[in-house]
Design an enzyme around this catalytic site. Structure first.
Site, PDB file in Angstrom:
ATOM      1  N   LYS A  26       2.889   0.371  15.370  1.00  0.00           N
ATOM      2  CA  LYS A  26       1.332   0.117  15.094  1.00  0.00           C
ATOM      3  C   LYS A  26       0.486  -0.822  14.596  1.00  0.00           C
ATOM      4  CE  LYS A  26      -0.619   3.463  12.507  1.00  0.00           C
ATOM      5  NZ  LYS A  26      -1.626   2.752  11.621  1.00  0.00           N
ATOM      6  N   ASN A  27       1.246  -1.049  13.260  1.00  0.00           N
ATOM      7  CA  ASN A  27       0.100  -1.758  12.402  1.00  0.00           C
ATOM      8  C   ASN A  27       0.505  -3.265  12.898  1.00  0.00           C
ATOM      9  OD1 ASN A  27      -1.069   0.092  11.233  1.00  0.00           O
ATOM     10  ND2 ASN A  27       0.352   0.505   9.234  1.00  0.00           N
ATOM     11  N   CYS A 121     -10.429   8.028   3.379  1.00  0.00           N
ATOM     12  CA  CYS A 121      -9.746   8.347   4.623  1.00  0.00           C
ATOM     13  C   CYS A 121      -8.891   9.449   3.364  1.00  0.00           C
ATOM     14  CB  CYS A 121      -9.218   8.533   5.453  1.00  0.00           C
ATOM     15  SG  CYS A 121      -8.061   6.946   5.025  1.00  0.00           S
ATOM     16  N   ARG A 126     -11.147   3.392   0.525  1.00  0.00           N
ATOM     17  CA  ARG A 126     -10.377   1.752   1.693  1.00  0.00           C
ATOM     18  C   ARG A 126     -12.205   1.882   0.850  1.00  0.00           C
ATOM     19  NH1 ARG A 126      -6.976   4.096   5.358  1.00  0.00           N
ATOM     20  NH2 ARG A 126      -5.718   1.900   4.951  1.00  0.00           N
ATOM     21  N   ASP A 312       4.021   3.414   2.887  1.00  0.00           N
ATOM     22  CA  ASP A 312       3.661   4.546   4.335  1.00  0.00           C
ATOM     23  C   ASP A 312       5.029   5.595   4.037  1.00  0.00           C
ATOM     24  OD1 ASP A 312       2.142   2.176   6.060  1.00  0.00           O
ATOM     25  OD2 ASP A 312       1.327   3.456   4.416  1.00  0.00           O
ATOM     26  N   ARG A 406      -2.265   9.270  16.464  1.00  0.00           N
ATOM     27  CA  ARG A 406      -1.952   8.510  16.003  1.00  0.00           C
ATOM     28  C   ARG A 406      -1.491   6.759  15.365  1.00  0.00           C
ATOM     29  NH1 ARG A 406      -5.933   7.868  11.229  1.00  0.00           N
ATOM     30  NH2 ARG A 406      -6.150   5.596  11.443  1.00  0.00           N
TER      31      ARG A 406
HETATM   32  C1  EPZ Z   1      -2.776  -1.737   4.888  1.00  0.00           C
HETATM   33  O1  EPZ Z   1      -3.971  -0.581   4.846  1.00  0.00           O
HETATM   34  C2  EPZ Z   1      -1.788  -0.216   6.899  1.00  0.00           C
HETATM   35  N1  EPZ Z   1      -2.672  -0.002   7.266  1.00  0.00           N
HETATM   36  C3  EPZ Z   1      -1.295   0.811   5.993  1.00  0.00           C
HETATM   37  O2  EPZ Z   1      -1.043   1.877   7.041  1.00  0.00           O
HETATM   38  C4  EPZ Z   1      -1.168   1.208   4.858  1.00  0.00           C
HETATM   39  O3  EPZ Z   1      -1.059   2.547   4.280  1.00  0.00           O
HETATM   40  C5  EPZ Z   1      -1.251  -0.557   4.204  1.00  0.00           C
HETATM   41  O4  EPZ Z   1      -1.985  -1.942   4.112  1.00  0.00           O
HETATM   42  C6  EPZ Z   1      -0.731  -0.843   2.165  1.00  0.00           C
HETATM   43  O5  EPZ Z   1       0.527  -0.840   2.953  1.00  0.00           O
HETATM   44  C7  EPZ Z   1      -2.859  -1.259   8.797  1.00  0.00           C
HETATM   45  O6  EPZ Z   1      -2.159  -2.349   8.596  1.00  0.00           O
HETATM   46  C8  EPZ Z   1      -4.177  -0.491  10.015  1.00  0.00           C
HETATM   47  P1  EPZ Z   1      -6.071  -1.688   2.347  1.00  0.00           P
HETATM   48  P2  EPZ Z   1      -5.179  -1.875   4.415  1.00  0.00           P
HETATM   49  O7  EPZ Z   1      -7.861  -0.209   2.301  1.00  0.00           O
HETATM   50  O8  EPZ Z   1      -4.687  -2.712   4.398  1.00  0.00           O
HETATM   51  C9  EPZ Z   1      -7.731  -2.325  -1.694  1.00  0.00           C
HETATM   52  C10 EPZ Z   1      -0.736   3.907   8.273  1.00  0.00           C
HETATM   53  O9  EPZ Z   1      -0.752   4.729   7.596  1.00  0.00           O
HETATM   54  N2  EPZ Z   1      -8.795  -3.002  -1.399  1.00  0.00           N
HETATM   55  O10 EPZ Z   1      -6.817  -2.430   2.135  1.00  0.00           O
HETATM   56  O11 EPZ Z   1      -6.152  -1.140   5.221  1.00  0.00           O
HETATM   57  C11 EPZ Z   1      -7.227  -0.634  -1.856  1.00  0.00           C
HETATM   58  O12 EPZ Z   1      -8.168   0.493  -2.459  1.00  0.00           O
HETATM   59  C12 EPZ Z   1      -1.948   2.743   7.376  1.00  0.00           C
HETATM   60  O13 EPZ Z   1       0.082   3.258   8.977  1.00  0.00           O
HETATM   61  C13 EPZ Z   1      -9.945  -3.366  -2.177  1.00  0.00           C
HETATM   62  O14 EPZ Z   1      -9.941  -2.970  -3.168  1.00  0.00           O
HETATM   63  O15 EPZ Z   1      -4.966  -1.177   3.077  1.00  0.00           O
HETATM   64  C14 EPZ Z   1      -6.031  -0.933  -1.989  1.00  0.00           C
HETATM   65  O16 EPZ Z   1      -5.729  -0.864  -3.442  1.00  0.00           O
HETATM   66  C15 EPZ Z   1      -2.267   3.959   5.771  1.00  0.00           C
HETATM   67  N3  EPZ Z   1     -10.762  -3.959  -1.810  1.00  0.00           N
HETATM   68  C16 EPZ Z   1      -5.157  -1.496  -1.534  1.00  0.00           C
HETATM   69  O17 EPZ Z   1      -6.373  -2.630  -1.330  1.00  0.00           O
HETATM   70  C17 EPZ Z   1     -11.400  -3.867  -0.562  1.00  0.00           C
HETATM   71  O18 EPZ Z   1     -12.089  -4.464   0.483  1.00  0.00           O
HETATM   72  C18 EPZ Z   1      -4.636  -1.960  -0.063  1.00  0.00           C
HETATM   73  O19 EPZ Z   1      -5.458  -0.987   0.253  1.00  0.00           O
HETATM   74  C19 EPZ Z   1     -10.151  -3.542   0.289  1.00  0.00           C
HETATM   75  C20 EPZ Z   1      -8.944  -2.974  -0.012  1.00  0.00           C
END
Ligand code: EPZ
Length: 435
Positions: A26-27, A121, A126, A312, A406
């Site tokens: 998916k990712n 979420c 996020r 995850d 999803r």
């Molecule tokens: C990716 O989310 C994955 N989703 C997530 O999988 C996965 O849990 C996550 O990476 C961690 O491995 C996809 O790839 C679509 P983030 P991502 O919200 O990169 C901080 C699943 O179940 N952050 O960026 O979107 C945030 O607070 C999903 O398949 C900032 O500080 O994760 C967190 O601590 C759930 N500022 C860290 O980064 C920003 O602008 C990662 O969170 C953005 C993020």
């Protein structure tokens, strides 16, 4: 009405057996779909998982003006037609955070993009501050009004160097893609190192990009022109979280379970943790064979960016630890809301103490009893499926269509094929409060 799964528990017996085929990731697929915006011609994508998030991202691209053809199961072609919109349709984009990765390619190609805040979420707030910061560093102007962002880069994006304060996967991917069309060189430091990022870079480089260092903490992208997909159909890599979820299920309830079409090298941390708990795991090039032991030992888990233990798989692993003898500590380092589901596990009979929003203590081995459960997100939802299989009696898991579906393709048929007694029904989810 929501889709619900009714599962008859095995009460700890190890009855699963057979073969489950891992789907495309998916990712990885979601980012390859967003990357098609960087192409001047038609792109063919294969081994795409047939899941709701993929359907939604294709819906978004079509609504913005892309031509998408669903050739057959798992195979799509995408071409960005003239007049492609620079606005991510709010009603669609808001439903899925991952749509944010499309902002980089749209901005890099068209010089502007607008998008809604995809909202937090259940797993955490996020934030988007790293996206805003990166766009500004690349020369764009970002304005925000009533919950949506408008970004404009007059004269196009310029390459920039930035250090990510958090190793965000989607931030890394968004700016890797933005750098492909920026003028000059972009360097991302403290980049995330997930295999999906390396895979995306390989795909883009095959089609004309100049990306180096993907999979390490420093990625360098030399800006160039639009990419071409001609002659380069892209095959999505195996989903390590799909494979890992069935691996945990097998570690609890399988006589012998074969997980095929996966890449065991992407699961070294979960495999090591399960082996230290006493689980028999054999790995081949693209297959994992797991057998559940009669006794499981407690192990401490700390989630960490790749190659550490994946967040995850934290929920499925916590269910596993309820069946291990002794005390296990689970430390969720990445998201502040990703342990809330444990309240439902406690209602099933698990002995789980929340120490703080990032830590729980699990005492095992505890008997689990079937319950009615609301799936809060796709990974905790799958963890509830695992708990229901292990439990005594029947469980009903609600909201399957808006959570588990999803990210897990055809989940009930794949579970049934390995021996799980599961039925999918349409039900009105009762309001469930755990006393
Ligand atoms: C990716 O989310 C994955 N989703 C997530 O999988 C996965 O849990 C996550 O990476 C961690 O491995 C996809 O790839 C679509 P983030 P991502 O919200 O990169 C901080 C699943 O179940 N952050 O960026 O979107 C945030 O607070 C999903 O398949 C900032 O500080 O994760 C967190 O601590 C759930 N500022 C860290 O980064 C920003 O602008 C990662 O969170 C953005 C993020």
């Amino acid at each position: 009405m929501s889709n619900s799964l009714v599962i008859k528990g095995f009460n700890g017996e190890r009855k699963l057996h057979g073969t489950v085929r891992t789907t495309g990731a998916k990712n990885a697929a979601l980012k390859a779909i967003a990357a098609t915006i960087l192409f001047r011609d038609t792109v063919t994508l294969t081994n795409i998982p047939e899941i709701n998030d993929v359907e939604r991202l294709f819906e978004l691209l079509k609504d913005m003006g892309a031509e998408v053809v669903h050739v057959k199961r798992g195979v799509y072609t995408v071409s960005i037609a003239k007049g492609f919109s620079t606005e991510l349709t709010p009603g669609i984009a808001r439903k899925m955070r991952a749509s944010v990765v499309a902002t980089g390619p749209v901005l890099a190609r068209f010089g502007k993009v607008s998008f809604p805040h995809p909202g937090g979420c259940v797993i955490g707030s996020r934030p988007l501050d790293l996206f805003v910061d990166g766009f500004e560093k690349m020369g764009a102007k970002v304005t925000m009004n009533d919950g949506s962002y408008s970004v404009e880069a007059k004269g196009g994006l310029k390459g920039a160097e930035f250090f990510l304060k958090n190793q965000s996967v989607t931030v890394t991917e968004t700016f890797m893609m933005a750098g492909v069309l920026a003028k000059g060189t972009t360097v991302i430091k403290n980049a995330a190192m997930e295999p999906e990022i390396e895979e995306l870079a390989k795909f883009l480089n095959t089609c004309g990009a100049k990306i180096s260092g993907a999979g390490t903490s420093t990625i360098t992208i030399k800006g160039g022109k639009l990419l071409s997909g001609k002659g380069h159909p892209h095959k999505t890599m195996p989903d390590r979280i799909d494979a890992g979820s069935f691996l945990v299920l097998g570690a609890l309830a399988a006589r012998e379970l074969h997980i095929t079409h996966c890449n065991p090298l992407h699961l070294e941390s979960p495999i090591a943790a399960l082996r230290s708990a006493g689980v028999s795991i054999e790995t081949k090039k693209s297959e994992i064979i797991v057998r559940a032991p009669s006794h499981l030992k407690a192990v401490d888990i700390k989630t960490h960016e790749y190659p550490g233990f994946p967040t995850d798989l934290q929920a499925p692993m916590t269910v596993f630890l309820t069946q291990a003898e002794g005390e296990s500590k689970v430390f969720e380092t990445i998201f502040e809301g990703r342990l809330n589901y444990t309240e439902s596990l406690a209602a099933m009979g698990a002995q789980i103490t929340m120490m703080d929003p990032h830590r729980v203590l699990v005492r095992g081995k505890s008997e689990l009893y079937g319950r009615k459960l609301q799936s809060p997100d796709l990974r905790a939802g799958l963890a509830f499926v695992i708990a229901a299989v292990v439990a005594k009696g029947e469980s009903v898991i609600h909201n399957v269509d808006t959570t588990i579906d999803r990210g897990y393709e055809d989940v009930d048929n794949r579970l049934r094929a390995i021996g799980v007694e599961v039925e999918r029904i349409s039900a009105i989810p009762e309001v469930i409060t755990h006393a």
